[in-house]
Design an enzyme around this catalytic site. Structure first.
Site, PDB file in Angstrom:
ATOM      1  N   HIS A 110       0.848  -1.190   0.000  1.00  0.00           N
ATOM      2  CA  HIS A 110       0.000   0.000   0.000  1.00  0.00           C
ATOM      3  C   HIS A 110       0.887   1.244   0.000  1.00  0.00           C
ATOM      4  O   HIS A 110       1.265   1.743   1.062  1.00  0.00           O
ATOM      5  CB  HIS A 110      -0.899  -0.002   1.238  1.00  0.00           C
ATOM      6  CG  HIS A 110      -1.799  -1.190   1.335  1.00  0.00           C
ATOM      7  ND1 HIS A 110      -1.333  -2.444   1.681  1.00  0.00           N
ATOM      8  CD2 HIS A 110      -3.138  -1.324   1.128  1.00  0.00           C
ATOM      9  CE1 HIS A 110      -2.357  -3.292   1.690  1.00  0.00           C
ATOM     10  NE2 HIS A 110      -3.453  -2.639   1.358  1.00  0.00           N
ATOM     11  N   HIS A 150      -1.934  -1.164   7.135  1.00  0.00           N
ATOM     12  CA  HIS A 150      -1.636  -1.504   5.737  1.00  0.00           C
ATOM     13  C   HIS A 150      -0.563  -0.589   5.167  1.00  0.00           C
ATOM     14  O   HIS A 150       0.158  -0.961   4.245  1.00  0.00           O
ATOM     15  CB  HIS A 150      -2.911  -1.415   4.889  1.00  0.00           C
ATOM     16  CG  HIS A 150      -3.600  -0.088   4.981  1.00  0.00           C
ATOM     17  ND1 HIS A 150      -4.512   0.203   5.970  1.00  0.00           N
ATOM     18  CD2 HIS A 150      -3.516   1.028   4.218  1.00  0.00           C
ATOM     19  CE1 HIS A 150      -4.959   1.436   5.804  1.00  0.00           C
ATOM     20  NE2 HIS A 150      -4.360   1.958   4.756  1.00  0.00           N
ATOM     21  N   GLY A 199      -3.342  -3.997  11.741  1.00  0.00           N
ATOM     22  CA  GLY A 199      -3.799  -4.521  10.451  1.00  0.00           C
ATOM     23  C   GLY A 199      -5.308  -4.489  10.405  1.00  0.00           C
ATOM     24  O   GLY A 199      -5.904  -3.788   9.583  1.00  0.00           O
ATOM     25  N   PRO A 200      -5.980  -5.231  11.320  1.00  0.00           N
ATOM     26  CA  PRO A 200      -7.433  -5.067  11.425  1.00  0.00           C
ATOM     27  C   PRO A 200      -7.737  -3.626  11.838  1.00  0.00           C
ATOM     28  O   PRO A 200      -7.341  -3.185  12.919  1.00  0.00           O
ATOM     29  CB  PRO A 200      -7.818  -6.061  12.530  1.00  0.00           C
ATOM     30  CG  PRO A 200      -6.718  -7.074  12.538  1.00  0.00           C
ATOM     31  CD  PRO A 200      -5.482  -6.296  12.211  1.00  0.00           C
ATOM     32  N   ASP A 240      -9.224   6.701   7.487  1.00  0.00           N
ATOM     33  CA  ASP A 240     -10.682   6.670   7.378  1.00  0.00           C
ATOM     34  C   ASP A 240     -11.244   5.317   7.794  1.00  0.00           C
ATOM     35  O   ASP A 240     -12.281   5.240   8.466  1.00  0.00           O
ATOM     36  CB  ASP A 240     -11.104   6.984   5.938  1.00  0.00           C
ATOM     37  CG  ASP A 240     -10.880   8.443   5.578  1.00  0.00           C
ATOM     38  OD1 ASP A 240     -11.447   9.315   6.248  1.00  0.00           O
ATOM     39  OD2 ASP A 240     -10.124   8.713   4.622  1.00  0.00           O
ATOM     40  N   ILE A 272     -10.030   8.624   0.717  1.00  0.00           N
ATOM     41  CA  ILE A 272      -9.987   7.501  -0.227  1.00  0.00           C
ATOM     42  C   ILE A 272      -9.975   6.193   0.550  1.00  0.00           C
ATOM     43  O   ILE A 272      -9.257   6.046   1.536  1.00  0.00           O
ATOM     44  CB  ILE A 272      -8.738   7.572  -1.135  1.00  0.00           C
ATOM     45  CG1 ILE A 272      -8.802   8.797  -2.044  1.00  0.00           C
ATOM     46  CG2 ILE A 272      -8.600   6.296  -1.970  1.00  0.00           C
ATOM     47  CD1 ILE A 272      -9.890   8.752  -3.099  1.00  0.00           C
ATOM     48  N   HIS A 347      -4.061   3.139  -3.405  1.00  0.00           N
ATOM     49  CA  HIS A 347      -4.238   2.690  -2.021  1.00  0.00           C
ATOM     50  C   HIS A 347      -3.569   1.348  -1.758  1.00  0.00           C
ATOM     51  O   HIS A 347      -2.773   1.225  -0.826  1.00  0.00           O
ATOM     52  CB  HIS A 347      -5.732   2.583  -1.695  1.00  0.00           C
ATOM     53  CG  HIS A 347      -6.010   1.902  -0.384  1.00  0.00           C
ATOM     54  ND1 HIS A 347      -5.950   2.562   0.825  1.00  0.00           N
ATOM     55  CD2 HIS A 347      -6.329   0.619  -0.091  1.00  0.00           C
ATOM     56  CE1 HIS A 347      -6.224   1.719   1.799  1.00  0.00           C
ATOM     57  NE2 HIS A 347      -6.464   0.529   1.280  1.00  0.00           N
ATOM     58  N   ARG A 440     -16.605 -18.820  38.881  1.00  0.00           N
ATOM     59  CA  ARG A 440     -16.483 -17.357  38.792  1.00  0.00           C
ATOM     60  C   ARG A 440     -16.185 -16.766  40.166  1.00  0.00           C
ATOM     61  O   ARG A 440     -15.462 -15.771  40.283  1.00  0.00           O
ATOM     62  CB  ARG A 440     -17.746 -16.741  38.190  1.00  0.00           C
ATOM     63  CG  ARG A 440     -19.006 -16.927  39.018  1.00  0.00           C
ATOM     64  CD  ARG A 440     -20.155 -16.084  38.499  1.00  0.00           C
ATOM     65  NE  ARG A 440     -21.381 -16.363  39.239  1.00  0.00           N
ATOM     66  CZ  ARG A 440     -22.412 -15.536  39.298  1.00  0.00           C
ATOM     67  NH1 ARG A 440     -22.376 -14.377  38.657  1.00  0.00           N
ATOM     68  NH2 ARG A 440     -23.498 -15.872  39.973  1.00  0.00           N
ATOM     69  N   SER A 467     -21.257  -9.613  38.174  1.00  0.00           N
ATOM     70  CA  SER A 467     -21.537 -10.954  37.652  1.00  0.00           C
ATOM     71  C   SER A 467     -20.260 -11.717  37.337  1.00  0.00           C
ATOM     72  O   SER A 467     -20.162 -12.917  37.577  1.00  0.00           O
ATOM     73  CB  SER A 467     -22.409 -10.860  36.398  1.00  0.00           C
ATOM     74  OG  SER A 467     -23.683 -10.334  36.696  1.00  0.00           O
ATOM     75  N   GLU A 494     -17.021  -4.374  24.710  1.00  0.00           N
ATOM     76  CA  GLU A 494     -16.190  -5.572  24.745  1.00  0.00           C
ATOM     77  C   GLU A 494     -15.010  -5.509  23.782  1.00  0.00           C
ATOM     78  O   GLU A 494     -13.884  -5.880  24.139  1.00  0.00           O
ATOM     79  CB  GLU A 494     -17.033  -6.815  24.443  1.00  0.00           C
ATOM     80  CG  GLU A 494     -17.994  -7.212  25.536  1.00  0.00           C
ATOM     81  CD  GLU A 494     -19.333  -6.503  25.415  1.00  0.00           C
ATOM     82  OE1 GLU A 494     -20.211  -6.760  26.253  1.00  0.00           O
ATOM     83  OE2 GLU A 494     -19.491  -5.700  24.471  1.00  0.00           O
ATOM     84  N   THR A 522     -17.695 -12.931  23.916  1.00  0.00           N
ATOM     85  CA  THR A 522     -16.429 -12.975  23.179  1.00  0.00           C
ATOM     86  C   THR A 522     -16.697 -12.806  21.685  1.00  0.00           C
ATOM     87  O   THR A 522     -15.778 -12.459  20.927  1.00  0.00           O
ATOM     88  CB  THR A 522     -15.693 -14.304  23.410  1.00  0.00           C
ATOM     89  OG1 THR A 522     -16.546 -15.399  23.048  1.00  0.00           O
ATOM     90  CG2 THR A 522     -15.257 -14.445  24.859  1.00  0.00           C
ATOM     91  N   HIS A 557     -27.627 -15.972  25.354  1.00  0.00           N
ATOM     92  CA  HIS A 557     -26.538 -15.812  26.319  1.00  0.00           C
ATOM     93  C   HIS A 557     -25.801 -17.115  26.612  1.00  0.00           C
ATOM     94  O   HIS A 557     -24.862 -17.114  27.408  1.00  0.00           O
ATOM     95  CB  HIS A 557     -27.082 -15.239  27.631  1.00  0.00           C
ATOM     96  CG  HIS A 557     -27.374 -13.773  27.590  1.00  0.00           C
ATOM     97  ND1 HIS A 557     -28.156 -13.195  26.616  1.00  0.00           N
ATOM     98  CD2 HIS A 557     -26.979 -12.754  28.408  1.00  0.00           C
ATOM     99  CE1 HIS A 557     -28.239 -11.895  26.831  1.00  0.00           C
ATOM    100  NE2 HIS A 557     -27.530 -11.595  27.906  1.00  0.00           N
TER     101      HIS A 557
END
Length: 745
Positions: A110, A150, A199-200, A240, A272, A347, A440, A467, A494, A522, A557
């Site tokens: 890129h 990128h 990246g993401p 963007d 762009i 791009h 828990r 909880s 989350e 998750t 749930h």
């Protein structure tokens, strides 16, 4: 205002664009309908050409037409070009052409973002950031995150030019190749100098928020009125796409709430994306959004040539100490490319040999590929100044430790990354005489025991602390005005929570980060959890309400496929403890593993403490909890809240003369890491009559039950009903384990 489209031709506003580039393409009949025209405020596109700035001139309204659509997009632009001196220009163009040449050689990448962001990056790295390229882990360095990962050749170019040994010219020439130090997106575990893996889109700015949280927290804990040892900024460049992703708003909302004054983000406003001009899908006022989220906002209207405006914006951002700053920097993507600038074509693909040559001619760059003028290295290399910055900080730290020896010792131990001696002994042990409880609740016990011996433990829940049971009772809440506290209130965010929690560990200052929600949610944060596994960071994900056992809340749930999905994720430890001892063992594993994350699936319902469970057994992933006399002829395997049923069934079968062994398997991944001899001792290959029981998907269990065995589980969505009724319907019971076992005999 409304405007009717016209077939009249307009002149291009950029002399370095091809003459036909600015002309309107033919419009369809449907596009002739009057429609509103969005006018951006003070959008500046530079007509910068060659080795000096072109004389500023007024720019008329210009029309852009996406090559993938005949819809006319009209913008108003104002030119405000600035002259850049030759030496500085060489530095900026060096950044651009390292990116151009690397992408071209790889025929992949890129180039557009590095070409447009080169000026702001030059100003930031060369004039503001403090770091030592020869010691990339120098603690008090400023952190930089390229959220728009990128465009990573921008970051690699900066690391190379400023003196990092991790990115040599040879590394740049191997961009995106096998075992290269310059992979296709920034990877912190590959390239020294990269703080976080991006990246993401959106993950990076959320990580930047986490890095800034770490700085604010540690500064509040250790700095004294007369001694400052934690004092650095987190800088981030995002695009963007990052702003479109919801995680960026989640994280930005937290940053504004927490008043992270040392977080400075620079938004590459080039309009762009891959699909074309962002007007087709993204028309919001980004600055107004961030202002509403509690940020200070600045707009640099000409990010192509107005270096003074960039400098002033960063200086202003640093002067605002009570809130983070978003600097919107309007740039031209692919700056300097005569035929591809300001288009999606620049791009995500190499320019091509002809366009590279044209860009070289256009920007008067007479150097061969990967050739950088020596004056550029002299100007941008930070080896000497970086060493001086670190040396000065070391003196400050030494004086601090002399004046505040107790705090100094804790700080040094924390930033060393080493766990305190004997920390694991704080974990309690349980016997059948101890009252049974939900895992828990056992988890909260572990967190509160560990909080007293792990000064780096910090974390919280996505609005589910009562909880998830994740509060450290001896500490208050990390907030804008109480940043030294260690309970983090993430709110219902989350995805943002996961990325922020990862960055607390990626700050590399010894913080042990945990975060929590219901296991089902998750689904909202899976990308962040995967990034933890990829980034080799030991975030602890505390996930409660782990099965249909949560009951009346119903299938929305109730996790089904989640255990299987995380077991399939590389470098993720998926723990499902069956009682108090195994919960303690899960925390022993999670804390010790600083280079891989741990997900804990914890129950809402109570279960007994078994007599033979142990921390040491849990560390091995699977172990025998009920042995038979002689060689086993049947093996029962249980996890989590269902371990008790396997144990009870084993006792009953042994009472009937069946040589049944019961195995607890809280972690598949740890078991697979044991020696072949150990695995054979637990699950002998000769014993093929096996029954597993787990209140989740049976997917994958054939690995351990073998083709001759039976897996008891839940392979449909659950239902809204009391947990006992659900367990009865799905056969999650001692009686069903016995029945299935007998069917194999």
């Amino acid at each position: 205002a409304f405007r009717r489209t016209s077939s009249a031709l307009t002149k291009p506003t950029h002399p370095h664009l091809h003459p036909n580039k600015g002309k309107m393409q033919a419009v369809t009949q449907s596009s002739m309908i009057a429609r509103p025209v969005r006018v951006q405020k003070n959008v500046v596109r530079s007509s910068f050409l060659g080795s000096k700035a072109v004389t500023a001139k007024p720019v008329v309204a210009r029309s852009l037409v996406s090559s993938r659509s005949t819809r006319l997009v009209t913008k108003c632009a104002v030119a405000a070009e600035k002259e850049i001196d030759a030496g500085t220009l060489d530095c900026i163009n060096s950044i651009r052409f390292l990116a151009i040449d690397a992408v071209e050689k790889a025929n992949s990448g890129h180039p557009g973002l590095p070409m447009g962001c080169a000026p702001m990056s030059y100003v930031l790295f060369n004039e503001f950031m403090k770091f030592n390229p020869k010691n990339p882990q120098y603690f008090n360095r400023d952190r930089f995150v390229l959220s728009a990962g990128h465009g990573c050749m921008l970051h690699y170019a900066m690391l190379h030019l400023t003196g990092y040994d991790s990115v040599k010219k040879e590394d740049l020439m191997q961009f995106r190749q096998w075992e290269s130090n310059c992979p296709g997106h920034p990877e912190n575990f590959v390239t020294s100098g990269i703080e976080v893996t991006t990246g993401p889109l959106g993950q990076g700015i959320a990580n930047a928020v986490g890095l800034a949280v770490a700085e604010k927290h540690l500064a509040a804990r250790f700095n004294k009125p007369d001694a400052t040892i934690v004092d650095h900024y987190t800088y981030c460049i995002l695009g963007d796409g990052c702003n479109m992703e919801g995680i960026s708003t989640e994280a930005a909302s937290l940053a504004g709430h927490w008043g992270l004054g040392k977080l400075i983000c620079m938004y590459d406003d080039n309009s762009i994306s891959i699909d074309g001009h962002t007007d087709i899908s993204f028309t919001e006022d980004v600055s107004a959004r961030f202002e509403a989220l509690g940020w200070h906002t600045i707009h640099v209207e000409d990010g192509n040539t107005d270096l003074d405006a960039i400098r002033k914006a960063i200086e202003e951002a640093k002067s605002v100490t009570d809130k983070p700053t978003m600097i919107k920097v309007t740039t031209l993507i692919g700056y300097g490319s005569p035929n591809k600038a300001n288009s999606h074509a620049v791009h995500g693909a190499a320019l091509g040999a002809a366009e590279v040559a044209a860009t070289r001619e256009n920007l008067k760059w007479e150097h061969a590929p990967f050739e950088i003028p020596s004056d550029v290295y002299s100007t941008m290399d930070k080896t000497e100044s970086g060493a001086a910055v670190e040396a000065e900080w070391n003196k400050t730290l030494a004086a601090y430790c002399e004046k505040y020896p107790e705090e100094g010792a804790e700080f040094k131990q924390l930033v060393s990354g080493e766990l305190p001696a004997g920390w694991e002994s704080a974990l309690p042990k349980f016997t059948p005489e101890d009252k049974g409880d939900a895992t828990r609740n056992h988890s909260q016990t572990m967190l509160n025991k560990l909080a007293t011996v792990l000064p780096g433990l910090i974390g919280g829940s996505a609005d589910l602390a009562p909880s998830n049971m994740t509060l450290m009772k001896m500490f208050g809440d990390f907030q804008k005005d109480t940043p030294s506290e260690r309970n983090v209130r993430y709110g219902v965010r989350e995805h943002g929570m996961g990325a922020v929690a990862n960055a607390l560990g990626l700050h590399n200052s010894g913080l042990i980060s945990y975060c929590a929600t219901f296991f089902i949610f998750t689904d909202y944060m899976r990308s962040a959890m995967r990034m933890a596994a990829l980034s080799e960071i030991g975030t602890i994900f505390v996930m409660t309400h782990d099965s249909i056992g949560l009951g009346e809340d119903g299938p929305t749930h109730q996790p089904i496929e989640h255990l299987a999905s995380f077991r399939a994720m590389p470098n993720m430890l998926m723990m499902r403890p069956g009682d108090g001892n195994e919960t303690a063992g899960s925390y022993a594993v999670g804390v010790a593993n600083r280079k891989r994350p741990t997900t804990m699936a914890l129950s809402r319902q109570a279960m007994p403490n078994l007599p033979t469970t142990s921390i040491e057994g849990t560390k091995k992933g699977a172990y025998t909890v009920l042995e038979c006399d002689g060689d086993a002829e049947l093996i029962l395997i249980g996890t989590g809240s269902e371990l008790q049923y396997a144990y009870e069934a084993g006792q009953a079968l042994q009472g009937e003369g069946v040589k049944a062994r019961v195995v607890s398997m809280p972690c598949w991944e740890l078991f697979e890491e044991q020696t072949a001899e150990y695995k054979e001792s637990i699950l002998p290959a000769a014993v093929t009559k096996r029954v597993s029981i787990e209140a989740g998907s049976t997917f994958g269990w054939e690995r351990y039950t073998t083709s001759s065995g039976i897996a008891i589980g839940v392979d449909t969505f659950g239902a809204s009903a009391p947990a006992g009724r659900l367990y009865e319907f799905f056969g999650i019971s001692t009686e069903n384990v016995i029945a299935k076992a007998k069917s194999l005999m």
